[in-house]
Write an enzyme that holds these catalytic residues in place. Structure first.
Site, PDB file in Angstrom:
ATOM      1  N   ASN A   1       0.841  -1.254  -0.158  1.00 18.56           N
ATOM      2  CA  ASN A   1       0.103   0.003  -0.010  1.00 18.56           C
ATOM      3  C   ASN A   1       0.744   1.064   0.182  1.00 18.56           C
ATOM      4  O   ASN A   1       1.381   1.553   0.982  1.00 18.56           O
ATOM      5  CB  ASN A   1      -0.981   0.140   1.293  1.00 18.56           C
ATOM      6  CG  ASN A   1      -1.878   1.198   1.373  1.00 18.56           C
ATOM      7  OD1 ASN A   1      -1.805   1.999   0.603  1.00 18.56           O
ATOM      8  ND2 ASN A   1      -2.496   1.343   2.522  1.00 18.56           N
TER       9      ASN A   1
ATOM     10  N   ARG B   1      -2.392  -1.775  -3.955  1.00 17.24           N
ATOM     11  CA  ARG B   1      -3.402  -0.574  -3.826  1.00 17.24           C
ATOM     12  C   ARG B   1      -3.167   0.124  -5.014  1.00 17.24           C
ATOM     13  O   ARG B   1      -1.628   0.661  -4.905  1.00 17.24           O
ATOM     14  CB  ARG B   1      -3.431   0.083  -2.372  1.00 17.24           C
ATOM     15  CG  ARG B   1      -4.165   1.270  -2.435  1.00 17.24           C
ATOM     16  CD  ARG B   1      -3.963   2.004  -1.244  1.00 17.24           C
ATOM     17  NE  ARG B   1      -4.655   3.526  -1.435  1.00 17.24           N
ATOM     18  CZ  ARG B   1      -4.095   4.532  -1.217  1.00 17.24           C
ATOM     19  NH1 ARG B   1      -2.853   4.532  -0.533  1.00 17.24           N
ATOM     20  NH2 ARG B   1      -4.688   5.738  -1.102  1.00 17.24           N
TER      21      ARG B   1
ATOM     22  N   HIS C   1      -8.911   7.130  -2.189  1.00 18.76           N
ATOM     23  CA  HIS C   1      -9.142   6.492  -1.039  1.00 18.76           C
ATOM     24  C   HIS C   1     -10.272   5.341  -0.708  1.00 18.76           C
ATOM     25  O   HIS C   1     -10.558   5.001   0.531  1.00 18.76           O
ATOM     26  CB  HIS C   1      -9.040   7.328   0.512  1.00 18.76           C
ATOM     27  CG  HIS C   1      -7.895   8.121   0.481  1.00 18.76           C
ATOM     28  ND1 HIS C   1      -8.041   9.625   0.648  1.00 18.76           N
ATOM     29  CD2 HIS C   1      -6.569   7.879   0.364  1.00 18.76           C
ATOM     30  CE1 HIS C   1      -6.757  10.118   0.730  1.00 18.76           C
ATOM     31  NE2 HIS C   1      -5.834   9.086   0.607  1.00 18.76           N
TER      32      HIS C   1
ATOM     33  N   ARG D   1       0.163  18.914  -1.014  1.00 14.42           N
ATOM     34  CA  ARG D   1      -0.910  19.237  -2.277  1.00 14.42           C
ATOM     35  C   ARG D   1      -1.793  20.280  -1.765  1.00 14.42           C
ATOM     36  O   ARG D   1      -2.189  20.190  -0.513  1.00 14.42           O
ATOM     37  CB  ARG D   1      -1.771  18.035  -2.652  1.00 14.42           C
ATOM     38  CG  ARG D   1      -1.121  16.780  -3.384  1.00 14.42           C
ATOM     39  CD  ARG D   1      -1.955  15.632  -3.633  1.00 14.42           C
ATOM     40  NE  ARG D   1      -1.389  14.453  -2.529  1.00 14.42           N
ATOM     41  CZ  ARG D   1      -1.862  13.390  -2.600  1.00 14.42           C
ATOM     42  NH1 ARG D   1      -3.115  13.402  -2.912  1.00 14.42           N
ATOM     43  NH2 ARG D   1      -1.393  12.460  -1.538  1.00 14.42           N
TER      44      ARG D   1
ATOM     45  N   GLU E   1      -7.030  -0.847   4.750  1.00 14.76           N
ATOM     46  CA  GLU E   1      -7.158  -0.992   3.336  1.00 14.76           C
ATOM     47  C   GLU E   1      -6.467  -2.292   2.658  1.00 14.76           C
ATOM     48  O   GLU E   1      -6.749  -2.817   1.720  1.00 14.76           O
ATOM     49  CB  GLU E   1      -6.222   0.127   2.714  1.00 14.76           C
ATOM     50  CG  GLU E   1      -6.754   1.580   2.690  1.00 14.76           C
ATOM     51  CD  GLU E   1      -5.804   2.747   2.812  1.00 14.76           C
ATOM     52  OE1 GLU E   1      -4.944   2.856   3.051  1.00 14.76           O
ATOM     53  OE2 GLU E   1      -6.317   3.727   1.821  1.00 14.76           O
TER      54      GLU E   1
END
Lengths: 360, 410
Positions: B13, B95, B184, B246, B392
């Site tokens: 991930n 992922r 996500h 970001r 995840e």
């Protein structure tokens, strides 16, 4: 006689106020600008004041109404890159007006001044700080309108009404969160393009598209035209259209989609404004055609039922403003009729009052 | 019917500044507890703290401080430790943040798929290229192993048209497949699946706002009836909340303004918006929220507090907008690294949300360990607030088990 100039490139909106009433004109500016302007300004003897609307004063112009001088013309000049077409028109008009009617009072009405009071937390973009130092930020837009909505709301309510969300519905819808007369948030940003989509503007979208379009070979002016003129209602409906077409016109699938999208954007922004205020006492909607907007406002209020918003079954007739909220509503709801010329004239006259108050 | 022999699924991930790796045993079901796990922190970041890998497993439980200039180096480090500890791997899952229009569900990586994944690289410039680098590292180190990818964008396929459509001309939407995709998704899929039971609420028609707050990227998701209704990220993971590097939401006109006024080249501007903005852009000294909180109040780092307050303000706005879009919520969930470990972010984000029925239990919030799900709302709160670790990697392993049923040699 008072005259107001409001740039709308390539047109000029102009309104002349005299004892006989007011007359608004839409003029295409071409050829000899000076002759056109002088035609509306009338003679030196009868001209009392001229107001010029500046749509983006950035960080430089911090009062809504100010007396124009040579140095303020220089300030406007520095604001031109923020909104080149509109601001350069204001600059030219003010320059010509001052030159040819030197004895009249020349006033600047700045539409972003109200939002210069936003906190840096709200006003900054999360960009390298050098850009903030250079003055880049969320200047907001339609400040004259939102400040007027706040004043009107207070006039309708008690002093207990402190937190107001103002929603200006039009071909360019915008919202502001106002606490005790001070702005806490707004939907517009560096330009009025940010926020809710408009008749031709895209509103909040992923800016990556600009890079994709540039890589595909489009020029800056092509990209500007696509995002500012060919997007929003026009892109969804497939033809130029107004807010009126969307909310009260015949419901074609394209217009219905535009309405769903617009309603969703407004509802989301109301939630964002609400969290910035930490609660709300009144939702105040304003429109130039308020009667046409009532069903749309009621739809929005229905989505706010979870906040305890209740509207009266009979929305009334006649005068504005009108209260839509029922007696048991947890939040008041008002609809105001926004008359841009009357609001700007009142702003011009308020400058005279301030001056008189300040005299010894 | 004979019991199926369990297989070991290794899941990678890639976060923007972290790399997680877990090995799950999958038989009839995928065990939720991994038999091996590792997480590389501060991968490729500019901060005051060194990068390290934290290993957990029966044979290995330690922190190794190591320079980690990129994700491929971090993956190599982990694969070496797996080999040294004799942990068997039957299948490798990744992922993958942005599958664009190519992939709506998980997929086995073959030569053609690899080419398509490479075409998706630019859609998520921070994540997709580093994930591709980890896939390449696995192909080189464990060349015989089957690999697959599971996509963050899949969970958001349920977002309605009025929320995913960008109102730009149709020719532009079609040509660039320009719409909101959302990100996500694997994390939100896990929370949507697991949170109702933790909260003691029926999943049917349950309305939740979930905040996935990572050390690199963060987003907020509106969830109804276990399905995504909106997400703060967009076509790319650039938009939405303010993140470590970001910028999050900006006026689209700002990009044109910067290119024209400051003569910035488009590629340089995109790099600035993705790698030099956000918390790093405002604070100046670090992109790591933990560093920024530690430096708040110090005179020499006067912009640390501004960066923190901007981060919280934008988070609170998104929560408010999704609560309103859903017409009120029953639960607010904070997840991922910052979401579960940082009580200050949760406390400040919930201030101002009282109007929506959110009231935190101050002590429960401050004492939440982050290791397990913790209810942090007060008893009188109309909205239940939860700090809950995400999984995840488990969702990726589940996808892999479904995908390869009967195909993998054990």
């Amino acid at each position: 006689m008072k005259v107001l100039f409001d740039p709308a490139p390539p047109y000029l909106r102009c309104c002349v106020f005299s004892n006989g009433g007011s007359a608004a004109h839409l003029v295409k500016l071409q050829g000899d600008w000076v002759a056109t302007i002088l035609r509306h300004l009338g003679s030196e003897a009868e001209l009392e004041a001229v107001g010029y609307v500046l749509y983006n004063g950035g960080n430089r112009i911090r009062t809504a109404v100010s007396l124009l001088s040579r140095s303020s013309l220089q300030k406007i000049g520095r604001c031109v890159p923020l909104l080149p077409e509109y601001n350069s028109m204001t600059l030219k008009l003010a320059g010509y007006g001052m030159q040819h009617r030197p004895t009249a009072r020349h006033l600047l009405l700045c539409d972003t001044a109200f939002f210069t009071r936003l906190s840096p937390v709200v006003r900054n973009y999360a960009l390298p700080y050098e850009l903030t130092r250079k003055g880049l930020g969320r200047y907001g837009a339609f400040g004259l309108c939102h400040e007027w909505i706040w004043q009107q709301t207070r006039a309708q309510t008690s002093d207990a009404t402190k937190k107001v969300i103002s929603i200006s519905l039009g071909d360019h819808t915008s919202l502001a969160a106002i606490h005790n007369g001070s702005p806490r948030e707004t939907t517009t940003g560096l330009t009025a393009l940010e926020g809710v989509m408009s008749s031709g503007g895209c509103g909040d979208i992923d800016p990556t598209i600009v890079f994709l379009l540039k890589t595909a070979g489009l020029s800056y002016s092509d990209i500007n035209r696509i995002l500012c003129n060919e997007s929003g209602f026009a892109a969804l409906a497939g033809r130029p259209c107004t807010l009126g077409d969307i909310v009260s016109g015949p419901a074609t699938p394209a217009l219905a989609m535009a309405k769903r999208l617009l309603r969703y954007q407004i509802i989301k922004q109301i939630g964002a404004m609400l969290s910035a205020l930490g609660g709300v006492d009144a939702f105040s909607f304003a429109s130039e055609k308020p009667q046409d907007m009532i069903p749309f406002v009621l739809e929005i209020c229905q989505a706010l039922a979870f906040l305890g918003v209740r509207c009266r079954p009979d929305t009334g007739r006649g005068r504005w403003p009108r209260e839509l909220s029922a007696a048991d509503s947890a939040v008041k709801v008002f609809v105001h009729r926004f008359d841009r010329w009357a609001v700007m004239k009142a702003a011009l006259e308020s400058f005279g009052n301030i001056e008189q108050e300040q005299q010894p | 019917m004979p019991m199926k022999k369990p297989q070991n699924i290794l899941v990678f991930n890639c976060g923007s500044s972290s790399l997680g790796c877990k090995i799950f045993q999958a038989g009839e079901v995928v065990n939720t507890r991994p038999i091996f796990s590792a997480k590389a922190h501060r991968v490729g970041t500019k901060g005051s703290e060194p990068s390290f890998v934290q290993y957990e497993g029966p044979a290995l439980c330690r922190k190794i401080v190591e320079p980690l200039p990129d994700h491929r180096v971090a993956a190599r480090h982990m694969l070496e430790q797996i080999r040294l500890n004799h942990v068997l791997v039957n299948l490798i899952g990744h992922r993958f943040v942005h599958g664009g229009d190519f992939f709506k569900t998980a997929v086995i990586i073959d030569r053609i798929v690899m080419q398509e994944l490479e075409q998706c690289a630019s859609l998520a410039p921070i994540h997709n290229p580093v994930t591709l680098s980890v896939i390449h590292e696995c192909q080189e180190t464990l060349s015989d192993q089957l690999q697959y990818a599971a996509f963050d964008t899949s969970f958001h396929a349920s977002i309605p048209d009025y929320a995913y459509t960008y109102p730009v001309p149709q020719r532009i939407r079609k040509r660039f497949h320009f719409r909101k995709y959302g990100f996500h998704g694997l994390s939100y899929a896990y929370i949507a699946h697991a949170a109702p039971a933790v909260l003691g609420l029926a999943p049917e028609n349950l309305k939740m706002v979930v905040c996935h707050l990572g050390t690199g990227g963060s987003s907020v998701c509106a969830v109804r009836n276990g399905r995504s209704m909106d997400n703060s990220m967009g076509y790319s993971p650039l938009t939405g909340l303010m993140m470590s590097t970001r910028c999050g939401d900006i006026d689209p006109m700002l990009t044109l303004y910067l290119m024209l006024t400051y003569d910035v080249r488009p590629a340089d501007l995109l790099e600035m918006l993705t790698e030099k903005s956000g918390l790093l852009g405002i604070a100046g000294f670090s992109s790591d929220l933990r560093d920024i909180i530690r430096n708040m109040g110090l005179k020499e780092q006067e912009r640390a507090e501004l960066a923190f307050r901007m981060y919280v303000h934008r988070l609170r706005k998104y929560i408010g907008s999704y609560v309103t879009a859903l017409g009120g919520i029953a639960a607010l969930v904070f997840t991922d690294d910052i979401g579960v470990t940082n009580w200050l972010v949760r406390e400040k984000a919930c201030q101002g949300l009282q109007g929506f029925g959110v009231k935190l239990d101050r002590d429960a919030n401050r004492n939440a360990s982050g290791a397990t799900a913790a209810l942090i709302s007060s008893k009188v709160s109309r909205v239940k607030v939860l700090a809950m670790p995400t999984a995840e990697e488990w969702v990726v392993a589940e996808e892999g088990a479904k995908l390869t049923r009967g195909r993998v040699q054990t």
